[in-house]
Design an enzyme around this catalytic site. Sequence first.
Site, PDB file in Angstrom:
ATOM      1  N   GLU A  81       0.808  -1.221   0.000  1.00  0.00           N
ATOM      2  CA  GLU A  81       0.000   0.000   0.000  1.00  0.00           C
ATOM      3  C   GLU A  81       0.841   1.271   0.000  1.00  0.00           C
ATOM      4  O   GLU A  81       0.328   2.357  -0.305  1.00  0.00           O
ATOM      5  CB  GLU A  81      -0.925   0.010   1.225  1.00  0.00           C
ATOM      6  CG  GLU A  81      -2.038  -1.028   1.191  1.00  0.00           C
ATOM      7  CD  GLU A  81      -3.121  -0.688   0.177  1.00  0.00           C
ATOM      8  OE1 GLU A  81      -3.092   0.416  -0.393  1.00  0.00           O
ATOM      9  OE2 GLU A  81      -3.996  -1.549  -0.054  1.00  0.00           O
ATOM     10  N   GLU A 112       7.313 -22.127   7.526  1.00  0.00           N
ATOM     11  CA  GLU A 112       7.654 -21.279   8.666  1.00  0.00           C
ATOM     12  C   GLU A 112       8.654 -21.947   9.614  1.00  0.00           C
ATOM     13  O   GLU A 112       9.196 -21.294  10.500  1.00  0.00           O
ATOM     14  CB  GLU A 112       6.402 -20.892   9.438  1.00  0.00           C
ATOM     15  CG  GLU A 112       5.743 -22.022  10.194  1.00  0.00           C
ATOM     16  CD  GLU A 112       4.566 -21.524  11.022  1.00  0.00           C
ATOM     17  OE1 GLU A 112       4.584 -21.762  12.240  1.00  0.00           O
ATOM     18  OE2 GLU A 112       3.651 -20.907  10.464  1.00  0.00           O
TER      19      GLU A 112
END
Length: 273
Positions: A81, A112
């Site tokens: 953004e 992960e």
Amino acid sequence: MDFIKTTESDSNYDGLEQMSVKDILKNINTEDKSVPLAVEKSLPQIEALTTVTVEKLKNGGRLFYIGAGTSGRLGILDASECPPTFGVSHDLVIGLIAGGDSAIRKAVEFAEDSTTQGWEDLKDYHISEKDVVVGIAASGTTPYVIHALKNCNDNNIITGCITCNTNSPLSREAQFPIEVVVGPEFVTGSSRMKAGTAQKLVLNMISTACMIQLGKVEGNKMVDMQLSNDKLVGRGTKMIVDTLNISPKQASELLHKHGSVRLAIENYKQNGN
């Protein structure tokens, strides 16, 4: 130090499957109301990390977010953004997720758990002492993130973290830890809920404060935003009208001529066109 995973603690509610839709929504909302208050308690930690990040960015550095699952996706969301909102390069704020870009949409099993891949992913961007790396992990126990920060520390790179447990392994590794303790989730262990909301709020604060400090906002306006759709063109036109007290038609012409709100305003003030 004692480490208790409050993000995995039993929900304050039980018998969820027996609740009406109304009660489910009401109870989720009740829990969500506690999140901003938890963030407020962490403001000094957020300020410390943001301050050092601003300093690095002003000196040519970059901000990296690194995480897995929901945490990784939230970092990528915030990073993505920044260019349209503030007109900065896509290389200034970078989000990385365990498992690579495919993990943005679909979980990559065991990604992960890697103790090496996080650092390898950062090295792909030629990470250096000029940069800041923020690890995001609700639990504070994600190996991909912890070991990435450990390697950053070993290479004199500033590290921060956003987690929702106190005294976690991730917090102990980060030079500038942020711990927003939101307590048990409505659905036990579902840290995409309150923990995810807390992480999103903190990310909003860090990136927005950094961009304001970098001069990407004037007054309260996004003068460097990218004009990528009609809504933003309309918003930009209104900014120019309000700032210069000219007609919408003239403002629109200025905006199309100069390509940004900032340049339109600056050129009009200097040259009248």
